[in-house]
Design an enzyme around this catalytic site. Structure first.
Site, mmCIF file in Angstrom:
data_model
loop_
_atom_site.group_PDB
_atom_site.id
_atom_site.type_symbol
_atom_site.label_atom_id
_atom_site.label_comp_id
_atom_site.label_asym_id
_atom_site.label_seq_id
_atom_site.Cartn_x
_atom_site.Cartn_y
_atom_site.Cartn_z
ATOM 1 C CG ASP A 82 -0.210 0.075 2.541
ATOM 2 O OD1 ASP A 82 0.778 -0.661 2.701
ATOM 3 O OD2 ASP A 82 -0.626 0.855 3.411
ATOM 4 C CD GLU A 177 4.339 0.608 6.812
ATOM 5 O OE1 GLU A 177 5.199 0.938 7.642
ATOM 6 O OE2 GLU A 177 3.884 1.407 5.957
ATOM 7 C CD GLU A 178 2.803 4.110 4.087
ATOM 8 O OE1 GLU A 178 2.808 4.776 5.140
ATOM 9 O OE2 GLU A 178 3.792 3.994 3.355
ATOM 10 C CG ASP A 200 8.783 0.130 4.764
ATOM 11 O OD1 ASP A 200 8.713 0.883 3.760
ATOM 12 O OD2 ASP A 200 7.959 0.168 5.694
#
Length: 411
Positions: A82, A177-178, A200
């Protein structure tokens, strides 16, 4: 320039995978994340990876089998699909600036959008490199599609170079994740790794295994609305009390005044009428003891205002979000030692830095999967000025390959 790596990245960023806080009660929070999940599943199957699985929550898993006979710990690599809700990721139009000359980058001449060296001095560190940028109307999505492209490219390389020894390797790509939920449905037993690394991080050469302890605070203020012409000794203005609360927080402990290991109080949302006001904070600190004190600062501020305006005027709801992964890695130095060596070999240096935020790896570390974070190379995430140097991505690919080799050698 690694054409396979760049082509993958450009393909992935054109898929809109923006997650959403508004639909965070389901996983994935947006159905469009499935588009990239299906694409990755198909590519991994075509590549020849085994155990390829896309589950009902949008998590994609796969295996690169070992090519050595001796026992080697299974290592994993993880990246999220995402992009941030903060800025649109729809219709991304990336372009490559080859041999960047160190001057301002005009992203969109028509709209006057420029990434200036004065505002973004990190550009100077990448003179002579090939930068992938946006057209100024969207974010790029290097967070974390750079990580995805790097993992995919590394697995493809290892598939075609059996002379490089490695144990069993697992890869996973996750949604959301965001919005802080990337690890919530992650199947750790299925992933079946001794440890893993999230790809990341940001700047080339960085290794992160310390992150903030994190909590949120929702402050609700009850006012009393009375006609302003007759309000003397009756009105209680929640707008003004909210302002007083905000001004009571330490002004030198905000995101815009802190860096490194310094924690902060961040007011990121405020809604107010005379009758009611709400303030939403995130509270962060690397040190667990100071983190507890920060939460108490918020509670004490509320109590002072309750003493002044009446009990029940200010209520605080504190919620724990995530913890510092360092506590889960301190007794497993081999995990970070292998990463240090791999990064050093790929980049010529390794820069250990604290994460001023959180990663899926932090949550996974407390779920039984120790998981430091490695650079993916992107910079200026979550906005129109995001960019990634191709050379940084290439070094991330080499880092992954090095980790696989070093783990097998040490075994």
């Amino acid at each position: 320039m690694n054409k396979h790596l760049v082509d993958r990245f450009l393909r992935y960023v054109k898929v809109d995978t923006q997650s959403s806080e508004e639909t965070a009660d389901r996983c994935p929070s947006t159905d469009k994340q499935f588009a990239l999940a299906h694409l990755l599943k198909e590519e991994m199957e075509a590549m020849g990876l085994e155990d390829v699985l896309l589950d009902e929550h949008g998590y994609v898993y796969a295996t690169l089998p070992a090519n050595v006979d001796k026992p080697v710990p299974t290592v994993g690599f993880i990246a999220h699909m995402d992009t941030s809700p903060d800025f649109t990721g729809k219709d991304v139009k990336p372009r490559i600036i080859e041999n960047y000359d160190g001057t301002d980058i005009v992203l969109n001449a028509q709209e006057g959008i420029v990434t200036s060296v004065a505002r973004f001095p990190e550009l100077k560190r990448h003179v002579g490199e090939d930068l992938i940028v946006t057209d100024g109307t969207t974010l790029l999505g290097a967070d974390d599609k750079a990580g995805i492209a790097e993992i995919m490219t590394a697995m493809d390389f290892l598939m075609h170079h059996p002379e490089l020894p490695h144990g069993r390797i697992r890869v996973a790509f996750n949604p959301d994740e965001e919005i802080g939920q990337g690890a919530h449905k992650f199947n750790v037993p299925l992933f079946d790794c001794a440890w893993a690394y999230t790809m990341d991080g940001g700047e080339v050469g960085e290794l992160e295994f310390e992150n903030f302890n994190a909590a949120s605070a929702k402050v609700t203020i009850a006012g009393r609305n009375v006609h302003p012409g007759y309000a003397k000794d009756k009105m209680k203005n929640a707008c003004l009390i909210a302002s007083e609360f905000a001004q009571g927080m330490p002004e030198n402990e905000r995101p815009e005044t802190t860096d490194g290991y310094q924690g902060f109080f961040h007011l990121y949302d405020m809604k107010a009428t005379v009758e009611q006001a709400t303030l939403t904070y995130i509270i962060r600190d690397h040190n667990q003891g100071i983190f507890q004190l920060r939460k108490q600062v918020v509670l004490d501020a509320a109590e002072r205002l309750n003493d002044k305006y009446g009990q029940g005027t200010v209520e605080v709801e504190l919620k724990e979000q995530y913890k510092n992964m360092l506590s889960q890695l301190e007794d497993k130095p081999h995990i970070t030692d292998i990463a240090r060596q791999a990064i050093q070999e790929a980049c010529g240096f390794c820069n250990v830095v604290p994460i001023r935020g959180g990663t899926d790896g932090a949550q996974l570390s407390f779920m039984g999967l120790p998981c430091p974070n490695i650079f993916a190379g992107g910079l200026n995430f979550h906005g129109r000025h995001e960019f990634v140097p191709v050379q940084s991505m290439e070094k991330a690919v080499q880092t992954i390959i090095n980790i696989c080799r070093i783990t097998a050698e040490r075994a």
